[in-house]
Write a protein that holds these residues in place. Structure first.
Motif, PDB file in Angstrom:
ATOM      1  N   GLY A 370       0.822  -1.203   0.000  1.00  0.00           N
ATOM      2  CA  GLY A 370       0.000   0.000   0.000  1.00  0.00           C
ATOM      3  C   GLY A 370       0.856   1.252   0.000  1.00  0.00           C
ATOM      4  N   ALA A 371       1.948   1.218   0.773  1.00  0.00           N
ATOM      5  CA  ALA A 371       2.857   2.364   0.805  1.00  0.00           C
ATOM      6  C   ALA A 371       3.471   2.603  -0.567  1.00  0.00           C
ATOM      7  CB  ALA A 371       3.947   2.132   1.850  1.00  0.00           C
ATOM      8  N   ILE A 372       3.878   1.521  -1.230  1.00  0.00           N
ATOM      9  CA  ILE A 372       4.534   1.642  -2.532  1.00  0.00           C
ATOM     10  C   ILE A 372       3.561   2.122  -3.597  1.00  0.00           C
ATOM     11  CG2 ILE A 372       5.652   0.352  -4.396  1.00  0.00           C
ATOM     12  CD1 ILE A 372       6.823  -1.503  -2.205  1.00  0.00           C
ATOM     13  N   TRP A 373       2.381   1.511  -3.653  1.00  0.00           N
ATOM     14  CA  TRP A 373       1.491   1.732  -4.792  1.00  0.00           C
ATOM     15  C   TRP A 373       0.435   2.800  -4.555  1.00  0.00           C
ATOM     16  CZ3 TRP A 373       2.855   0.032  -9.353  1.00  0.00           C
ATOM     17  CH2 TRP A 373       3.764  -1.027  -9.418  1.00  0.00           C
ATOM     18  N   LYS A 374       0.007   2.988  -3.306  1.00  0.00           N
ATOM     19  CA  LYS A 374      -1.033   3.983  -3.031  1.00  0.00           C
ATOM     20  C   LYS A 374      -0.450   5.301  -2.543  1.00  0.00           C
ATOM     21  CE  LYS A 374      -4.583   0.525  -2.000  1.00  0.00           C
ATOM     22  NZ  LYS A 374      -5.528  -0.006  -0.969  1.00  0.00           N
ATOM     23  N   GLN A 375       0.499   5.209  -1.589  1.00  0.00           N
ATOM     24  CA  GLN A 375       1.108   6.427  -1.063  1.00  0.00           C
ATOM     25  C   GLN A 375       2.346   6.862  -1.840  1.00  0.00           C
ATOM     26  OE1 GLN A 375       0.261   3.875   1.659  1.00  0.00           O
ATOM     27  NE2 GLN A 375      -1.716   4.880   1.298  1.00  0.00           N
ATOM     28  N   GLN A 376       2.814   6.000  -2.744  1.00  0.00           N
ATOM     29  CA  GLN A 376       4.003   6.304  -3.550  1.00  0.00           C
ATOM     30  C   GLN A 376       5.208   6.644  -2.669  1.00  0.00           C
ATOM     31  OE1 GLN A 376       4.403   6.436  -7.291  1.00  0.00           O
ATOM     32  NE2 GLN A 376       2.851   4.917  -6.762  1.00  0.00           N
ATOM     33  N   THR A 377       5.408   5.825  -1.628  1.00  0.00           N
ATOM     34  CA  THR A 377       6.525   6.035  -0.722  1.00  0.00           C
ATOM     35  C   THR A 377       7.068   4.691  -0.283  1.00  0.00           C
ATOM     36  OG1 THR A 377       7.246   7.265   1.247  1.00  0.00           O
ATOM     37  CG2 THR A 377       5.108   6.147   1.374  1.00  0.00           C
ATOM     38  N   MET A 378       8.005   4.695   0.638  1.00  0.00           N
ATOM     39  CA  MET A 378       8.581   3.461   1.158  1.00  0.00           C
ATOM     40  C   MET A 378       7.872   3.056   2.448  1.00  0.00           C
ATOM     41  SD  MET A 378      12.667   4.066   0.844  1.00  0.00           S
ATOM     42  CE  MET A 378      13.438   4.743  -0.618  1.00  0.00           C
ATOM     43  N   SER A 379       7.772   1.775   2.666  1.00  0.00           N
ATOM     44  CA  SER A 379       7.238   1.274   3.919  1.00  0.00           C
ATOM     45  C   SER A 379       8.246   1.515   5.042  1.00  0.00           C
ATOM     46  CB  SER A 379       6.949  -0.223   3.799  1.00  0.00           C
ATOM     47  OG  SER A 379       6.674  -0.791   5.064  1.00  0.00           O
ATOM     48  N   ALA A 380       7.740   1.798   6.249  1.00  0.00           N
ATOM     49  CA  ALA A 380       8.620   1.942   7.411  1.00  0.00           C
ATOM     50  C   ALA A 380       9.181   0.589   7.842  1.00  0.00           C
ATOM     51  CB  ALA A 380       7.861   2.592   8.561  1.00  0.00           C
ATOM     52  N   ASP A 381       8.523  -0.486   7.376  1.00  0.00           N
ATOM     53  CA  ASP A 381       8.969  -1.851   7.699  1.00  0.00           C
ATOM     54  C   ASP A 381       9.024  -2.646   6.397  1.00  0.00           C
ATOM     55  OD1 ASP A 381       9.505  -4.326   8.923  1.00  0.00           O
ATOM     56  OD2 ASP A 381       7.364  -4.734   9.232  1.00  0.00           O
TER      57      ASP A 381
END
Length: 520
Positions: A370-381
């Protein structure tokens, strides 16, 4: 950080001014055969050069970098050698085939070993299992470590094999954009079985139906990352990927992954292919919707056919920028695949519990994607992939040390604050690996290099730093990739991971095969 430099041989080429009407042979003499120009010395460009040289073309390859390979390159730094890009070698028969076509014995030029243990998997709850090449051993390993039966593992891989047998000769081995593909009986049979390729549910949904244990669902979902996609969106047809690894096996070249590049360049040069390094192509020159050659600064090199191994987005927006009316706009606007953040660490210690390939899973896979594809960012974990080629090639690291290729999946570059994200990711990765391995990793690092979406784009002309061109997050993704031949420009062809059939070494090599079969 500097990739290995090839020898200067083959760098000279013949060119003439844009107003010249004479045609120049790559050998420097009168033209005796048809001339092919290949833009980019990525693995697909090199393979295309070999195939066309075998067919009798006089071939020149123009590469913007000072070295061949594209993503399949290497880094040498303070006594450590790193394979900079792809680190998993599958379907070696596609490399061998190039030597066979040239009448050479592959084993006299390029050797590799099959892996018994493909990958070690580490989970946040302490679960560890090894994925073995032997399916029975793998099923045993999973059953002993999780609440999964051997029968369910066997059923999962049988499904993967079925999808492969339905799709391989249609979607992978041939062009989807030629009528003759659909006139074959085996294609008709595959079309009649399309309902069996599981295109109408996501990989994650399918994997939940195969496994009750969430840990093994996560293991099966991971295969979506092999082509830069999201298992919660990508069709379950991508469950074909495990078959490629498990049935055909995973391998390691004796001299490292970069030897795939160097051995094929050597083969190409022996066939008369000329590689021109440090020569960025500025334009594909057209004459009445027909590719006539390429422009290099103020010089023109004429050719009978032009093959672009550059990312298809840059091929149009840079090399055909004078002709926006010819852009395949819908294709160029498609969602890009994910990218990667890679740390190359020289580590002053050896770890017995680690192998060539290692995966440290995140606690929440859905949140990570979700972080990669929806928020366009890196996961914290993030899930961490750790490759250590010195496990099988000790010379890649000093005695008592290891060369760590540490990668996490990240979004394509759309303007994120990468410096801040990279610093946070490094901190998270180091903390996680230190906790799981019981030692402070940061204190063991004596050299570091970093590759991120920005540098991937600049070094390899991959738009937004995406590793596989467009994503495969839609049901029709396989049909929407750019064709291997232009439908609007005569004598212009495309190969590489941004076009059909997809990214990664095997599919890039198959794109070269499809191009060579299309070229007369």
């Amino acid at each position: 950080m500097s990739p290995s430099q090839p020898s200067p041989e083959g760098r000279a080429f013949k060119a003439h001014s844009l107003d010249s009407k004479s045609k120049v042979s790559p050998s420097g003499g009168d033209l005796e055969g048809a001339v092919a120009i290949i833009i980019g010395a990525g693995i697909a460009g090199i393979a295309s050069a070999i195939r066309l040289a075998v067919k009798g073309y006089e071939v020149q390859v123009f590469e913007a970098n000072s070295y061949p390979g594209g993503k399949l390159s290497e880094i040498n730094q303070q006594g450590y050698r790193f394979d900079a890009g792809p680190s998993l070698f599958t379907m070696p028969q596609y490399v061998d085939e190039l030597f066979d076509l040239a009448g050479r014995n592959p084993r006299s030029e390029f050797n590799y070993q099959k892996l018994d243990a493909i990958c070690n998997y580490f989970y946040p709850d302490g679960t560890v299992f090894t994925a073995y090449a032997d399916e029975d051993k793998l099923a045993d390993s999973i059953a002993q470590s999780t609440n999964t039966t051997k029968a369910s593992v066997k059923h999962y891989f049988a499904n993967s094999a079925r999808i492969y047998h339905i799709t391989d000769h249609v979607f992978l081995q041939r062009s989807l954009h030629r009528l003759k593909t659909y006139l074959r009986w085996d294609t008709v049979r595959s079309i009649l079985r399309l309902s069996q390729i599981d295109a109408f549910r996501s990989m994650h949904q399918a994997n939940q139906s195969f496994f009750a244990d969430k840990r093994i669902v996560q293991y099966a979902d991971r295969y979506a990352t092999y082509n830069g996609s999201n298992p919660y969106q990508a069709p379950a047809t991508l469950n074909v990927i495990p078959h490629l690894e498990q049935h055909f096996g995973a391998y390691f070249p004796d001299d490292g992954m970069y030897s795939i590049t160097t051995s094929l360049v050597k083969l190409a040069e022996s066939l008369g292919v000329k590689f021109n390094y440090n020569y960025p192509v500025e334009e594909i020159v057209l004459d009445k919707l027909k590719a006539k050659g390429i422009k290099l600064k103020d010089k023109f090199v004429e050719a009978d056919i032009v093959i672009s191994n550059m990312d298809v987005w840059f091929t149009y927006h840079k090399l055909l920028k004078q002709h926006p009316e010819l852009y395949p706009k819908r294709i160029l606007q498609q969602e890009r695949s994910s990218s990667a953040l890679i740390f190359y660490w020289g580590v002053k210690k050896q770890f017995e519990q680690l192998g060539l390939h290692n995966i440290f899973f995140s606690a929440d896979y859905e949140a990570e994607f979700g972080a990669i594809w929806k928020q366009q960012t890196m996961s914290a974990d993030p899930t961490v992939y750790l490759n250590i080629s010195s496990k099988l090639k000790p010379g890649d690291a000093p005695a008592g040390c290891e060369n760590w290729f540490v990668m996490i999946n990240v979004p394509a570059n759309t303007g994120q604050d990468w410096d801040t994200l990279i610093a946070a990711a490094k901190k998270s990765i180091l903390a996680g690996l230190s906790r799981k391995l019981g030692v402070c990793i940061e204190q063991l690092i004596e050299t570091e290099a970093i590759l991120d979406p920005r540098s991937i784009e600049s070094k390899t002309s991959s738009y937004q730093g995406s590793l596989y061109g467009t994503s495969s997050n839609g049901q029709l993704a396989a049909f929407l990739r750019h064709a291997n031949r232009s439908s609007k420009i005569k004598n212009l062809y495309f190969c590489g991971g941004s076009v059909h059939p997809g990214g990664g070494i095997p599919l890039s090599l198959l794109s070269a095969k499809i191009v060579s079969e299309w070229v007369q």
